[in-house]
Motif scaffolding. Structure first.
Motif, PDB file in Angstrom:
ATOM      1  N   THR A  88      16.726  27.174   7.974  1.00  0.00           N
ATOM      2  CA  THR A  88      17.923  27.401   8.782  1.00  0.00           C
ATOM      3  C   THR A  88      17.585  28.231  10.009  1.00  0.00           C
ATOM      4  O   THR A  88      17.455  29.452   9.926  1.00  0.00           O
ATOM      5  CB  THR A  88      18.999  28.115   7.954  1.00  0.00           C
ATOM      6  OG1 THR A  88      18.372  29.229   7.316  1.00  0.00           O
ATOM      7  CG2 THR A  88      19.598  27.215   6.902  1.00  0.00           C
ATOM      8  N   PHE A 101      16.149  38.433  17.931  1.00  0.00           N
ATOM      9  CA  PHE A 101      17.554  38.396  17.524  1.00  0.00           C
ATOM     10  C   PHE A 101      17.725  38.992  16.125  1.00  0.00           C
ATOM     11  O   PHE A 101      18.618  39.808  15.882  1.00  0.00           O
ATOM     12  CB  PHE A 101      18.059  36.947  17.571  1.00  0.00           C
ATOM     13  CG  PHE A 101      19.414  36.735  16.951  1.00  0.00           C
ATOM     14  CD1 PHE A 101      20.555  37.242  17.553  1.00  0.00           C
ATOM     15  CD2 PHE A 101      19.553  36.022  15.771  1.00  0.00           C
ATOM     16  CE1 PHE A 101      21.815  37.045  16.989  1.00  0.00           C
ATOM     17  CE2 PHE A 101      20.805  35.820  15.194  1.00  0.00           C
ATOM     18  CZ  PHE A 101      21.935  36.334  15.812  1.00  0.00           C
ATOM     19  N   GLY A 104      17.487  42.735  16.119  1.00  0.00           N
ATOM     20  CA  GLY A 104      18.719  43.311  16.664  1.00  0.00           C
ATOM     21  C   GLY A 104      19.847  43.299  15.648  1.00  0.00           C
ATOM     22  O   GLY A 104      20.598  44.266  15.529  1.00  0.00           O
TER      23      GLY A 104
ATOM     24  N   ALA B   9      23.028  42.039  19.980  1.00  0.00           N
ATOM     25  CA  ALA B   9      22.163  40.893  19.640  1.00  0.00           C
ATOM     26  C   ALA B   9      22.981  39.598  19.608  1.00  0.00           C
ATOM     27  O   ALA B   9      22.573  38.581  20.193  1.00  0.00           O
ATOM     28  CB  ALA B   9      21.480  41.138  18.299  1.00  0.00           C
ATOM     29  N   ILE B  10      24.136  39.632  18.937  1.00  0.00           N
ATOM     30  CA  ILE B  10      24.974  38.426  18.844  1.00  0.00           C
ATOM     31  C   ILE B  10      25.487  38.049  20.241  1.00  0.00           C
ATOM     32  O   ILE B  10      25.434  36.881  20.644  1.00  0.00           O
ATOM     33  CB  ILE B  10      26.162  38.637  17.862  1.00  0.00           C
ATOM     34  CG1 ILE B  10      25.649  38.851  16.440  1.00  0.00           C
ATOM     35  CG2 ILE B  10      27.114  37.432  17.892  1.00  0.00           C
ATOM     36  CD1 ILE B  10      26.723  39.196  15.425  1.00  0.00           C
ATOM     37  N   PHE B  13      22.694  36.688  22.418  1.00  0.00           N
ATOM     38  CA  PHE B  13      22.287  35.385  21.884  1.00  0.00           C
ATOM     39  C   PHE B  13      23.279  34.301  22.309  1.00  0.00           C
ATOM     40  O   PHE B  13      22.893  33.223  22.756  1.00  0.00           O
ATOM     41  CB  PHE B  13      22.235  35.479  20.357  1.00  0.00           C
ATOM     42  CG  PHE B  13      21.461  34.373  19.706  1.00  0.00           C
ATOM     43  CD1 PHE B  13      20.076  34.417  19.649  1.00  0.00           C
ATOM     44  CD2 PHE B  13      22.106  33.288  19.136  1.00  0.00           C
ATOM     45  CE1 PHE B  13      19.367  33.408  19.036  1.00  0.00           C
ATOM     46  CE2 PHE B  13      21.403  32.274  18.524  1.00  0.00           C
ATOM     47  CZ  PHE B  13      20.020  32.338  18.470  1.00  0.00           C
ATOM     48  N   THR B  16      23.146  33.754  26.096  1.00  0.00           N
ATOM     49  CA  THR B  16      21.938  33.004  26.454  1.00  0.00           C
ATOM     50  C   THR B  16      22.187  31.515  26.267  1.00  0.00           C
ATOM     51  O   THR B  16      21.764  30.689  27.074  1.00  0.00           O
ATOM     52  CB  THR B  16      20.741  33.454  25.562  1.00  0.00           C
ATOM     53  OG1 THR B  16      20.662  34.864  25.625  1.00  0.00           O
ATOM     54  CG2 THR B  16      19.430  32.850  26.024  1.00  0.00           C
ATOM     55  N   ARG B  17      22.884  31.189  25.186  1.00  0.00           N
ATOM     56  CA  ARG B  17      23.219  29.779  24.922  1.00  0.00           C
ATOM     57  C   ARG B  17      24.084  29.232  26.061  1.00  0.00           C
ATOM     58  O   ARG B  17      23.909  28.092  26.499  1.00  0.00           O
ATOM     59  CB  ARG B  17      23.945  29.655  23.581  1.00  0.00           C
ATOM     60  CG  ARG B  17      24.075  28.247  23.084  1.00  0.00           C
ATOM     61  CD  ARG B  17      24.225  28.202  21.580  1.00  0.00           C
ATOM     62  NE  ARG B  17      25.329  29.000  21.081  1.00  0.00           N
ATOM     63  CZ  ARG B  17      26.592  28.589  21.076  1.00  0.00           C
ATOM     64  NH1 ARG B  17      26.899  27.407  21.535  1.00  0.00           N
ATOM     65  NH2 ARG B  17      27.534  29.356  20.605  1.00  0.00           N
ATOM     66  N   ARG B  20      21.902  28.653  29.007  1.00  0.00           N
ATOM     67  CA  ARG B  20      20.978  27.543  28.754  1.00  0.00           C
ATOM     68  C   ARG B  20      21.667  26.218  29.049  1.00  0.00           C
ATOM     69  O   ARG B  20      21.043  25.244  29.432  1.00  0.00           O
ATOM     70  CB  ARG B  20      20.529  27.610  27.289  1.00  0.00           C
ATOM     71  CG  ARG B  20      19.193  26.983  27.042  1.00  0.00           C
ATOM     72  CD  ARG B  20      18.657  27.298  25.671  1.00  0.00           C
ATOM     73  NE  ARG B  20      19.642  27.229  24.618  1.00  0.00           N
ATOM     74  CZ  ARG B  20      19.742  28.107  23.630  1.00  0.00           C
ATOM     75  NH1 ARG B  20      18.940  29.129  23.583  1.00  0.00           N
ATOM     76  NH2 ARG B  20      20.659  27.980  22.687  1.00  0.00           N
ATOM     77  N   PHE B  83      28.876  26.643  14.638  1.00  0.00           N
ATOM     78  CA  PHE B  83      27.495  26.170  14.708  1.00  0.00           C
ATOM     79  C   PHE B  83      26.587  26.896  13.686  1.00  0.00           C
ATOM     80  O   PHE B  83      25.856  26.226  12.946  1.00  0.00           O
ATOM     81  CB  PHE B  83      26.963  26.313  16.144  1.00  0.00           C
ATOM     82  CG  PHE B  83      25.792  25.435  16.424  1.00  0.00           C
ATOM     83  CD1 PHE B  83      25.891  24.053  16.339  1.00  0.00           C
ATOM     84  CD2 PHE B  83      24.566  25.982  16.779  1.00  0.00           C
ATOM     85  CE1 PHE B  83      24.796  23.240  16.590  1.00  0.00           C
ATOM     86  CE2 PHE B  83      23.467  25.173  17.037  1.00  0.00           C
ATOM     87  CZ  PHE B  83      23.578  23.804  16.938  1.00  0.00           C
ATOM     88  N   MET B  87      24.635  24.995  10.768  1.00  0.00           N
ATOM     89  CA  MET B  87      23.173  25.056  10.674  1.00  0.00           C
ATOM     90  C   MET B  87      22.702  25.883   9.468  1.00  0.00           C
ATOM     91  O   MET B  87      21.548  25.801   9.072  1.00  0.00           O
ATOM     92  CB  MET B  87      22.583  25.704  11.943  1.00  0.00           C
ATOM     93  CG  MET B  87      22.839  24.954  13.219  1.00  0.00           C
ATOM     94  SD  MET B  87      21.994  23.367  13.288  1.00  0.00           S
ATOM     95  CE  MET B  87      20.299  23.890  13.469  1.00  0.00           C
ATOM     96  N   THR B  89      22.642  29.137   9.549  1.00  0.00           N
ATOM     97  CA  THR B  89      22.139  30.435  10.035  1.00  0.00           C
ATOM     98  C   THR B  89      23.160  31.563   9.830  1.00  0.00           C
ATOM     99  O   THR B  89      22.844  32.721  10.037  1.00  0.00           O
ATOM    100  CB  THR B  89      21.745  30.363  11.528  1.00  0.00           C
ATOM    101  OG1 THR B  89      22.831  29.804  12.253  1.00  0.00           O
ATOM    102  CG2 THR B  89      20.527  29.521  11.756  1.00  0.00           C
TER     103      THR B  89
END
Lengths: 306, 254
Positions: A88, A101, A104, B9-10, B13, B16-17, B20, B83, B87, B89
């Motif tokens: 994953t 990430f 963090g 961090a979240i 992240f 950044t998406r 992108r 997402f 996935m 995650t």
């Protein structure tokens, strides 16, 4: 070794009614590698998911370093790294960003040197700027390990680390795990591969149908439960086992070329000496002798099928 | 103590998406809104009479910004949390030393920021088509930020609730878009017959667009206080639902 994880009569009943973990109690010692063996659906992943905070226990207590995983979740989770079974990962992210990430998320400030060392240690340096979707399954597994280690956990959970990994990479991963243990980490791994448990674990737990059937030092388990077989190669074939040897419950193998005798190595008297003497008395000449020990796999199959 | 590193961090992240996929994230809403301006503002608007002394082209600007900001907030936040669920995650987030509040702050914060950026870009783009004066700029920013945050919270709920991509689009397509179009984006509620005016007051989007339009032109279908109360109630409702989601683990934790 002191206890680092205490699992006390933990149960998990899912909304579907499935009783995945039943009254399970287990103490995990600091600095050890413990392998949890069990067939699919045994409850291994549910158990580690409860320790890591992904699944809530229905009843019972789980403590990490004396702290409750629910009441003190920030402290307990900070000590734990988890390598999940499934690959994953955020497909469009690069290897190094994905690891940063994770660090963090666990509240740790960015540490370029640590992340770079981790990437090098896991042989990912060449791939550090590659998108995860472009990596092979084995490489993705390495990324998952790097992510789990990015916040420098004291406890590492590896859920089926060898699933879908080739033999070479599997052995490389064992080396990584052994090195982590040398650095003082406590490692809990679930596996289907008995070979994996035999190769790296200090203790082995067998789980089936949500119950912990046993937990034992690997060496003791093998010696306590493992019976040995003495194989006697005969100088000339015999048609049947003489009546004078019937008390030994021998097996005639290879069309009379070999005799097999099962014994417990830790018994006071194995019966080998008297057997050999009785064979001589029966006029049978020997060509060679060899012994073999029951593997962990055979013990596992035996336990699970009981 | 709050885990600021994790929120960052979240947030980073997610942002950044966004960068992108810059073309899809920022350029496409700008193009579609520009088309609205060309069709409704310039082509049709030039033949329409002023509404509350505001030229029609300028009148629709707050509504168009709201239309885009609302839909973008919902889709950004719902996709942002769906997402990781899709996935797998999400387990990394759940096993991290993070409170529900911090998770929401990271995802909703990023989604709201993205919508705010789009709202500002559309506001700037509108200047190329019509003349706009903002009477109450502080209130305009307040309404914009509140809307971005509130509908990002709503999108977060949809992302948790959705079991597949179809469900993810179901609420925005079948409920939100009609509410926004019927919420006075392109017209004043006072232009409707009495019965439909009364019906419109059951549409929460009416209060948002009305308040936002008031911050531009000083005229509105409902009082500014009522608009503010409506948005605060909706935000509180969303926060309560999210609180319950994390408390019960609904569709995220077994």
């Amino acid at each position: 070794m002191s206890t680092i994880i205490e699992i006390d009569e933990v149960n998990k009943v899912f909304a579907t009614g499935e009783h995945a973990v039943k009254d399970l109690s287990l103490n995990i010692k600091e600095g050890e590698i413990i392998a949890l063996l069990g067939p699919n659906g045994a409850g291994k992943t549910t158990l580690i998911s409860m320790i890591c905070g992904i699944v809530s226990p229905s009843s019972g207590k789980i403590k990490v370093k004396g702290l409750d995983v629910i009441d003190d979740y920030r402290k307990t989770r900070s000590m734990i790294g988890l390598v999940p079974q499934e690959l994953t990962l955020e497909s469009f992210e690069t290897v190094s960003n994905s690891i940063k990430f994770s660090r963090g998320l666990f509240g740790k400030k960015s540490n370029k040197i640590l992340i770079e060392n981790l990437i090098k240690q896991l042989s990912l340096w060449e791939k550090r700027n590659t998108k995860i979707m472009e990596l092979s399954g084995g490489m993705k597994r390495r990324v998952l390990i790097a992510k789990a280690l990015s916040h420098e956990p004291q406890i590492l959970f590896l859920d089926e680390p060898s699933a879908g990994v080739d033999v070479e990479l599997r052995k490389e991963m064992w080396e990584i795990i052994k090195n982590l243990k040398k650095d003082g980490a406590t490692i809990i791994l679930t596996t289907h591969y008995i070979e994996e448990a035999e190769a790296i674990a200090d203790r082995v737990g067998i789980i089936n149908n949500g119950e912990l059937l046993l937990v034992e030092e690997k060496k003791e388990l093998l010696s306590k439960m493992g019976s040995k077989t003495l194989t006697i190669e005969l100088a000339s074939k015999i048609k049947s086992i003489p009546k004078s040897l019937s008390s030994y419950h021998l097996q005639l193998l290879n069309n009379g070329e070999k005799l097999a005798f099962n014994y417990k190595s830790n018994d006071e008297s194995t019966g080998i000496t008297s057997l050999l003497m009785d064979i001589k008395k029966a006029g049978i000449k020997l060509a060679d002798l060899s012994t073999s020990q029951t593997s962990l796999e055979e013990i596992f199959v035996d336990m699970v099928n009981k | 103590m709050i885990n600021l590193q994790a929120i960052k961090a979240i947030y980073v992240f997610e942002m950044t998406r966004t960068f992108r996929t810059l073309l899809q994230s920022l350029v496409s809403p700008v193009i579609s809104t520009s088309l609205y301006f060309i069709v409704f503002g310039t082509a049709i608007g030039s033949r329409m009479q002023d509404i509350s002394d505001v030229p029609y082209g300028a009148f629709i600007v707050p509504g168009l910004i709201m239309l885009t900001v609302l839909t973008q907030s919902i889709s950004n936040a719902s996709f942002g949390i769906y997402f990781p669920k899709f996935m797998g995650t999400i387990n990394e987030i759940l096993s991290a030393p993070l409170s529900a509040f911090e998770i929401v702050l990271g995802y909703v914060g990023a989604a709201a920021t993205k919508s705010l950026m789009i709202g500002i870009i559309i506001f700037i783009t509108a200047h190329f088509f019509v003349e706009i004066n903002v009477l109450h700029p502080i209130w305009m920013i307040t309404f914009l930020v509140l809307t971005c945050v509130t509908f990002s919270l709503f999108g977060f709920i949809i992302g948790i609730w959705a079991k597949n991509f179809e469900q993810l689009n179901l609420v925005p397509l079948l409920i939100v878009t009609p509410l926004v179009f019927l919420g006075g984006s392109f017209y004043s509620i006072s232009m409707l017959p009495d019965f439909w005016q009364k019906v419109s007051f059951f549409n929460p989007v009416v209060y948002l667009i009305s308040g936002f339009r008031w911050s531009f032109y000083g005229s509105s279908d409902v009082g500014i206080e009522i608009s503010l109360i409506a948005i605060v109630i909706f935000a509180s409702l969303c926060m309560f639902v999210i609180y319950r989601i994390f408390k019960t683990g609904y569709r995220i934790k077994q």
